[in-house]
Design an enzyme around this catalytic site. Structure first.
Site, short mmCIF file in Angstrom:
data_model
loop_
_atom_site.label_atom_id
_atom_site.label_comp_id
_atom_site.label_asym_id
_atom_site.label_seq_id
_atom_site.Cartn_x
_atom_site.Cartn_y
_atom_site.Cartn_z
N ASP A 1 12.50 -6.43 -5.30
CA ASP A 1 13.14 -6.61 -3.98
C ASP A 1 14.25 -6.34 -3.74
O ASP A 1 14.52 -5.71 -2.35
CB ASP A 1 13.00 -8.12 -3.60
CG ASP A 1 11.28 -8.65 -3.40
OD1 ASP A 1 10.47 -7.82 -3.46
OD2 ASP A 1 11.10 -9.81 -3.31
N ASP B 1 27.38 -26.47 2.52
CA ASP B 1 27.78 -25.31 1.72
C ASP B 1 27.55 -23.96 2.34
O ASP B 1 28.26 -22.82 2.20
CB ASP B 1 27.19 -25.15 0.18
CG ASP B 1 27.50 -26.46 -0.59
OD1 ASP B 1 28.45 -27.25 -0.22
OD2 ASP B 1 26.83 -26.71 -1.67
N SER C 1 14.22 -21.13 -0.79
CA SER C 1 14.82 -21.85 -2.06
C SER C 1 15.69 -23.13 -1.47
O SER C 1 16.18 -23.81 -2.08
CB SER C 1 15.81 -20.80 -2.79
OG SER C 1 16.70 -20.44 -2.11
#
Length: 292
Positions: free
Chosen positions: A74, A177, A193
């Site tokens: 990818d 974050d 994810s």
């Protein structure tokens, strides 16, 4: 037919399948073209390619290719997008590794893929890209991405504060974050994810996904892709990372960026037997009962 080849690297383990590819090219009267930086390495192992044309940018690619094969994973596919840009040259990803949503043709199927391409037994899917604009001119002419834009904290264990407006309306200030804005194509990447949803590629939306948010009631949100997204990072640290797919720039505190749908699209090759849902089931092992 003229087919350009894009690599992330020319690895020894590729040679067996590249030999099959070049045999299929010769059998089907396909003229290959290569990136300049890999031409010499390829010629050393495949001398018959000595007179093949090369390319180094979008204009030279357009002069020697009707279609492009991305040879790798990818990441290589995302690199290929930078070559193709707004040329509308179709891209087919040949997966030389393991998991790949974009490079979804297995290396064992190289010969079959070439024959289908030559016979024009394929369709193309249109993929939306995301674009970032800023006063600082981040990423120059390559200010677009197929998968996602993300903002990350840098060199600090503390969270960052990301203020987001959608259209003219204030959405939220994310203490996290970082933050991801993904296209439908990118929904199966970094956003997934981090807990983001899987989105069918043709859906006209973007996904805003926080990275490890401090407030547990903050969740990913899906918005229309025709709305501008204004982002500002406010934090006691003075530098952060802004990424487009695998590329990054350093940004300062209080930098403001505008995110929107890019004015052009990418065309990906799809064979009739495959679909997005086939890929999802295959890559994520859906429909399998591990108890069996």
């Amino acid at each position: 037919m003229r087919i350009g080849l894009v690599f992330s690297s020319v690895k020894e383990q590729y040679f067996e399948h590249l030999a099959l590819l070049f045999e299929a090219f010769e059998h089907n009267q396909v003229t290959p073209a290569f990136e300049e930086e890999y031409a010499q390495s390829l010629i050393e192992h495949f001398p018959q390619l000595a007179h093949a044309p090369t390319f180094r940018d979008t204009e030279s690619l357009k002069a020697c290719a009707d279609l492009v094969l991305s040879i790798g994973g990818d990441g290589t596919f995302l690199k290929t997008v930078l070559y193709v840009r707004d040329s509308q040259i179709p891209i087919l990803g040949i997966n030389m590794g393991r998991l790949g949503f974009l490079a979804n043709v297995n290396k064992e199927k190289i010969r079959d893929a070439v024959e289908l391409l030559v016979l024009k037994k394929y369709q193309t899917n249109v993929r939306t890209l995301i674009q970032v604009d800023s006063r600082q001119g981040f990423f120059g002419q390559n200010n677009f991405a197929l998968n996602e834009l993300a903002i990350h904290k840098k060199d600090s264990a503390s969270m960052i504060s990301v203020e987001v407006y959608v259209g003219k309306e204030y959405l939220n200030t994310y203490w996290a974050d970082g933050l991801i804005i993904a296209t439908p194509t990118g929904s199966t990447g970094y956003s997934l994810s981090c807990g983001g949803p899987i989105v069918s590629p043709e859906t006209p939306v973007f996904v805003i996904t926080p990275i490890s948010p401090h407030n547990l009631n903050v969740r990913p949100i899906i918005i229309q892709d025709n709305l501008d997204i204004r982002i500002r990072v406010n934090d006691r640290d003075y530098s952060h990372l802004l990424t487009l797919d695998s590329r990054f720039e350093q940004i300062n505190d209080s930098t403001e960026i505008m995110v929107r749908k890019a004015p052009f699209t990418i065309h990906t090759v799809k064979f009739n037997k495959s679909s997005f849902f086939d890929t999802i089931r295959d890559k994520l092992l859906w429909g399998l009962d591990r108890r069996n």
